[in-house]
Write a protein that holds these residues in place. Structure first.
Motif, PDB file in Angstrom:
ATOM      1  N   ASN A   1      54.869  39.201  60.501  1.00 46.53           N
ATOM      2  CA  ASN A   1      56.261  39.128  60.049  1.00 46.53           C
ATOM      3  C   ASN A   1      57.101  40.285  60.594  1.00 46.53           C
ATOM      4  OD1 ASN A   1      55.394  41.285  58.546  1.00 46.53           O
ATOM      5  ND2 ASN A   1      55.784  40.336  56.563  1.00 46.53           N
ATOM      6  N   ARG A   2      56.533  41.066  61.521  1.00 43.17           N
ATOM      7  CA  ARG A   2      57.178  42.174  62.228  1.00 43.17           C
ATOM      8  C   ARG A   2      57.402  43.420  61.359  1.00 43.17           C
ATOM      9  NH1 ARG A   2      59.367  40.962  67.196  1.00 43.17           N
ATOM     10  NH2 ARG A   2      61.147  42.326  66.866  1.00 43.17           N
ATOM     11  N   ASP A   3      56.748  43.493  60.216  1.00 43.17           N
ATOM     12  CA  ASP A   3      56.846  44.682  59.378  1.00 43.17           C
ATOM     13  C   ASP A   3      56.113  45.849  60.026  1.00 43.17           C
ATOM     14  OD1 ASP A   3      58.398  43.582  57.425  1.00 43.17           O
ATOM     15  OD2 ASP A   3      56.824  43.456  55.911  1.00 43.17           O
ATOM     16  N   THR A   4      56.544  47.040  59.673  1.00 46.64           N
ATOM     17  CA  THR A   4      55.919  48.271  60.141  1.00 46.64           C
ATOM     18  C   THR A   4      54.688  48.573  59.289  1.00 46.64           C
ATOM     19  OG1 THR A   4      58.040  49.147  60.870  1.00 46.64           O
ATOM     20  CG2 THR A   4      56.307  50.751  60.460  1.00 46.64           C
ATOM     21  N   ALA A   5      53.627  49.028  59.948  1.00 46.76           N
ATOM     22  CA  ALA A   5      52.412  49.457  59.245  1.00 46.76           C
ATOM     23  C   ALA A   5      52.367  50.977  59.199  1.00 46.76           C
ATOM     24  CB  ALA A   5      51.184  48.934  59.980  1.00 46.76           C
ATOM     25  N   ILE A   6      51.960  51.491  58.055  1.00 44.44           N
ATOM     26  CA  ILE A   6      51.751  52.920  57.867  1.00 44.44           C
ATOM     27  C   ILE A   6      50.236  53.122  57.732  1.00 44.44           C
ATOM     28  CG2 ILE A   6      52.247  54.939  56.423  1.00 44.44           C
ATOM     29  CD1 ILE A   6      54.767  53.782  57.619  1.00 44.44           C
TER      30      ILE A   6
ATOM     31  N   PRO B   1      48.239  35.299  57.152  1.00 48.13           N
ATOM     32  CA  PRO B   1      47.985  33.925  56.692  1.00 48.13           C
ATOM     33  C   PRO B   1      46.676  33.857  55.904  1.00 48.13           C
ATOM     34  CG  PRO B   1      47.561  34.118  59.054  1.00 48.13           C
ATOM     35  CD  PRO B   1      48.103  35.446  58.586  1.00 48.13           C
ATOM     36  N   LEU B   2      46.747  33.395  54.676  1.00 46.27           N
ATOM     37  CA  LEU B   2      45.570  33.358  53.816  1.00 46.27           C
ATOM     38  C   LEU B   2      44.621  32.222  54.172  1.00 46.27           C
ATOM     39  CD1 LEU B   2      47.289  34.161  50.429  1.00 46.27           C
ATOM     40  CD2 LEU B   2      45.928  35.675  51.866  1.00 46.27           C
ATOM     41  N   ASP B   3      45.138  31.184  54.817  1.00 44.79           N
ATOM     42  CA  ASP B   3      44.275  30.052  55.145  1.00 44.79           C
ATOM     43  C   ASP B   3      43.207  30.425  56.177  1.00 44.79           C
ATOM     44  OD1 ASP B   3      46.163  30.354  57.127  1.00 44.79           O
ATOM     45  OD2 ASP B   3      46.676  28.234  57.253  1.00 44.79           O
ATOM     46  N   ALA B   4      43.391  31.520  56.891  1.00 41.07           N
ATOM     47  CA  ALA B   4      42.400  31.953  57.883  1.00 41.07           C
ATOM     48  C   ALA B   4      41.200  32.631  57.219  1.00 41.07           C
ATOM     49  CB  ALA B   4      43.043  32.903  58.882  1.00 41.07           C
ATOM     50  N   MET B   5      41.336  33.033  55.953  1.00 37.25           N
ATOM     51  CA  MET B   5      40.255  33.748  55.281  1.00 37.25           C
ATOM     52  C   MET B   5      38.981  32.913  55.213  1.00 37.25           C
ATOM     53  SD  MET B   5      39.977  35.479  51.481  1.00 37.25           S
ATOM     54  CE  MET B   5      41.571  36.222  51.546  1.00 37.25           C
ATOM     55  N   ALA B   6      39.102  31.644  54.957  1.00 39.04           N
ATOM     56  CA  ALA B   6      37.920  30.788  54.827  1.00 39.04           C
ATOM     57  C   ALA B   6      37.110  30.731  56.119  1.00 39.04           C
ATOM     58  CB  ALA B   6      38.330  29.388  54.402  1.00 39.04           C
ATOM     59  N   ASP B   7      37.773  30.853  57.254  1.00 42.40           N
ATOM     60  CA  ASP B   7      37.089  30.775  58.543  1.00 42.40           C
ATOM     61  C   ASP B   7      36.582  32.121  59.049  1.00 42.40           C
ATOM     62  OD1 ASP B   7      37.602  28.033  58.653  1.00 42.40           O
ATOM     63  OD2 ASP B   7      39.549  28.369  59.606  1.00 42.40           O
TER      64      ASP B   7
ATOM     65  N   SER C   1      31.510  31.234  48.014  1.00 41.73           N
ATOM     66  CA  SER C   1      32.136  30.572  46.861  1.00 41.73           C
ATOM     67  C   SER C   1      33.269  31.399  46.254  1.00 41.73           C
ATOM     68  CB  SER C   1      31.085  30.242  45.798  1.00 41.73           C
ATOM     69  OG  SER C   1      30.453  31.421  45.356  1.00 41.73           O
ATOM     70  N   ASP C   2      33.412  32.675  46.664  1.00 35.90           N
ATOM     71  CA  ASP C   2      34.524  33.516  46.188  1.00 35.90           C
ATOM     72  C   ASP C   2      35.840  33.149  46.870  1.00 35.90           C
ATOM     73  OD1 ASP C   2      32.776  35.047  44.618  1.00 35.90           O
ATOM     74  OD2 ASP C   2      32.468  36.525  46.226  1.00 35.90           O
ATOM     75  N   ILE C   3      35.773  32.671  48.093  1.00 34.76           N
ATOM     76  CA  ILE C   3      36.970  32.497  48.924  1.00 34.76           C
ATOM     77  C   ILE C   3      38.025  31.615  48.263  1.00 34.76           C
ATOM     78  CG2 ILE C   3      37.843  31.802  51.195  1.00 34.76           C
ATOM     79  CD1 ILE C   3      35.981  34.339  51.125  1.00 34.76           C
ATOM     80  N   PRO C   4      37.689  30.434  47.717  1.00 36.20           N
ATOM     81  CA  PRO C   4      38.747  29.623  47.087  1.00 36.20           C
ATOM     82  C   PRO C   4      39.479  30.349  45.954  1.00 36.20           C
ATOM     83  CG  PRO C   4      36.743  28.332  47.379  1.00 36.20           C
ATOM     84  CD  PRO C   4      36.397  29.753  47.715  1.00 36.20           C
ATOM     85  N   HIS C   5      38.779  31.225  45.245  1.00 37.03           N
ATOM     86  CA  HIS C   5      39.414  31.992  44.170  1.00 37.03           C
ATOM     87  C   HIS C   5      40.323  33.082  44.733  1.00 37.03           C
ATOM     88  CE1 HIS C   5      36.827  30.039  41.234  1.00 37.03           C
ATOM     89  NE2 HIS C   5      35.801  30.300  42.040  1.00 37.03           N
ATOM     90  N   LEU C   6      39.871  33.738  45.792  1.00 34.87           N
ATOM     91  CA  LEU C   6      40.631  34.846  46.365  1.00 34.87           C
ATOM     92  C   LEU C   6      41.950  34.386  46.981  1.00 34.87           C
ATOM     93  CD1 LEU C   6      37.721  36.837  48.079  1.00 34.87           C
ATOM     94  CD2 LEU C   6      38.667  37.138  45.778  1.00 34.87           C
ATOM     95  N   VAL C   7      41.947  33.238  47.648  1.00 36.05           N
ATOM     96  CA  VAL C   7      43.194  32.774  48.277  1.00 36.05           C
ATOM     97  C   VAL C   7      44.225  32.340  47.238  1.00 36.05           C
ATOM     98  CG1 VAL C   7      42.108  32.152  50.468  1.00 36.05           C
ATOM     99  CG2 VAL C   7      42.348  30.419  48.681  1.00 36.05           C
ATOM    100  N   ARG C   8      43.788  32.098  46.006  1.00 32.24           N
ATOM    101  CA  ARG C   8      44.734  31.722  44.942  1.00 32.24           C
ATOM    102  C   ARG C   8      45.356  32.931  44.243  1.00 32.24           C
ATOM    103  NH1 ARG C   8      40.862  27.506  43.695  1.00 32.24           N
ATOM    104  NH2 ARG C   8      40.088  28.749  41.969  1.00 32.24           N
ATOM    105  N   PHE C   9      44.899  34.136  44.570  1.00 28.93           N
ATOM    106  CA  PHE C   9      45.502  35.338  43.988  1.00 28.93           C
ATOM    107  C   PHE C   9      46.992  35.379  44.312  1.00 28.93           C
ATOM    108  CE2 PHE C   9      41.761  38.622  43.977  1.00 28.93           C
ATOM    109  CZ  PHE C   9      41.099  37.842  43.055  1.00 28.93           C
TER     110      PHE C   9
END
Length: 179
Positions: free
Chosen positions: A167-172, A61-67, A12-20
């Protein structure tokens, strides 16, 4: 400062988290410089001030969080009063006794209150109890706030990966040895 309650995420947290608000505004970035001299390749990162602020969008992509929310080694949420204000996702590598924080998000209205630090410290304690010796954190090279947090928590720079994010950004990558 109000008390921060940190607990495992529930569905039940997921719908709230994706709206951050997952974006980050920054006026500094790490700019990678590569120098080849006498067969040696030297890579360095230079903190560079931007001419104007940059709004950095979340690189996943935030829509993948629910799955996928149940598929992580650890998924914590932070709450102040009754409001969810942050979350952390950790992937575990049992074979090398290491945990990688892949997602660390605090809603924009609740930033600079120690929530991200609290989530990382809670994760360290959880990892130690599991016998895991290393906490790693991955941050976009443009995410100055995330890089500053890693430095504040005495994490050491341990590498980078170009084009890491969709998005091809570099990760540190930063690391802390847990004792």
């Amino acid at each position: 400062m109000p008390a921060i309650d940190i607990r495992s995420a529930i569905s039940s947290d997921i719908p709230h988290l994706v709206r951050f608000d997952h974006s980050v505004e920054t006026t500094y970035v790490l700019q990678m410089e590569s120098v080849v001299t006498n067969g040696n390749i030297d890579i360095s990162f230079k903190e560079t001030r931007l001419p104007r602020s940059l709004v950095l969008q979340y690189p996943k992509p935030l829509d993948a969080m629910a799955d996928s929310w149940t598929q992580h080694g650890l998924f914590l949420v932070a709450r102040m009063d009754v409001k969810l204000v942050g979350y952390l996702i950790l992937e575990i590598s049992d074979d090398i006794k290491s945990g990688l924080v892949t997602d660390l998000v605090v809603d924009s209205s609740s930033r600079r209150l120690g929530i991200a630090s609290g989530l990382l410290i809670s994760t360290r304690n959880w990892l130690k109890n599991k016998g895991i010796r290393r906490e790693n954190l991955v941050v976009q090279a443009k995410n100055h706030a995330g890089i500053s947090l890693a430095r504040k928590l005495k994490m050491d720079y341990c590498g980078y990966l170009d084009h890491y994010y969709i998005n091809r950004d570099t990760a540190i990558f930063f690391t802390a040895t847990l004792r």
